[in-house]
Design a protein around this motif. Structure first.
Motif, PDB file in Angstrom:
ATOM      1  N   ARG A 103       3.696  -1.060   3.754  1.00  0.00           N
ATOM      2  CA  ARG A 103       2.921   0.181   3.671  1.00  0.00           C
ATOM      3  C   ARG A 103       3.907   1.327   3.645  1.00  0.00           C
TER       4      ARG A 103
ATOM      5  N   THR B 284      -2.744   0.186  -4.138  1.00  0.00           N
ATOM      6  CA  THR B 284      -2.759  -1.108  -3.460  1.00  0.00           C
ATOM      7  C   THR B 284      -2.399  -2.168  -4.484  1.00  0.00           C
TER       8      THR B 284
ATOM      9  N   LEU C  93      -4.724   6.853   0.541  1.00  0.00           N
ATOM     10  CA  LEU C  93      -4.298   5.631  -0.128  1.00  0.00           C
ATOM     11  C   LEU C  93      -4.259   5.883  -1.628  1.00  0.00           C
TER      12      LEU C  93
ATOM     13  N   GLU D 277       0.852  -1.189   0.000  1.00  0.00           N
ATOM     14  CA  GLU D 277       0.000   0.000   0.000  1.00  0.00           C
ATOM     15  C   GLU D 277       0.885   1.236   0.000  1.00  0.00           C
TER      16      GLU D 277
ATOM     17  N   TYR E 106       3.716  -7.843   3.856  1.00  0.00           N
ATOM     18  CA  TYR E 106       2.971  -6.583   3.800  1.00  0.00           C
ATOM     19  C   TYR E 106       3.962  -5.418   3.874  1.00  0.00           C
TER      20      TYR E 106
ATOM     21  N   GLU F 261       4.522   5.343   3.454  1.00  0.00           N
ATOM     22  CA  GLU F 261       3.825   6.592   3.748  1.00  0.00           C
ATOM     23  C   GLU F 261       4.776   7.752   3.532  1.00  0.00           C
TER      24      GLU F 261
ATOM     25  N   SER G  33       8.003   3.364   6.371  1.00  0.00           N
ATOM     26  CA  SER G  33       7.446   2.139   5.802  1.00  0.00           C
ATOM     27  C   SER G  33       7.214   1.159   6.937  1.00  0.00           C
TER      28      SER G  33
END
Length: 125
Positions: A122, A44, A41, A34, A120, A124, A109
């Protein structure tokens, strides 16, 4: 937690060197990625095939790129890193940024693991 930090370092090193195979080697087949920009967001990806397609696309966008880890924070369910990001565009983008434009960002992250693979990520900024 040291093992997870080493996996993250391998992933970042491969990313910095445009090493898609090296990045993929650290990922679980069911990876979820993500991207969050300004709290929203923006992307994805689900599964290693979607991740690979995006990684190949991203590789063509930059003439250079470097994520520098400035901090690790280990928690029971994940590892978070703080990063400094620098990149130079290799092509003009639809948003008006031009080839040669330099990007300098700070972000973080979050990584989650299953066994010895990243399951996973993510990002940012």
């Amino acid at each position: 937690m040291q093992k997870q930090q080493n996996i993250i370092k391998s992933y970042i090193n491969a990313y910095n060197n445009f090493g898609i195979d090296g990045m993929l080697a650290t990922l679980d087949e069911s990876i979820v990625f993500e991207n969050i920009t300004d709290g929203k967001l923006t992307m994805t990806l689900k599964g290693i095939n979607e991740f690979k397609i995006q990684a190949e696309y991203g590789k063509a966008l930059f003439s250079s790129r470097r994520q520098t880890i400035t901090d690790f924070k280990d928690a029971s369910q994940h590892t978070e890193i703080e990063i400094n990001y620098h990149a130079v565009l290799a092509t003009d983008l639809p948003n008006g940024m031009k080839k040669g434009h330099e990007l300098n960002l700070k972000g973080r992250s979050i990584f989650k693991f299953t066994e010895n693979k990243i399951v996973y990520i993510r990002d940012e900024s």
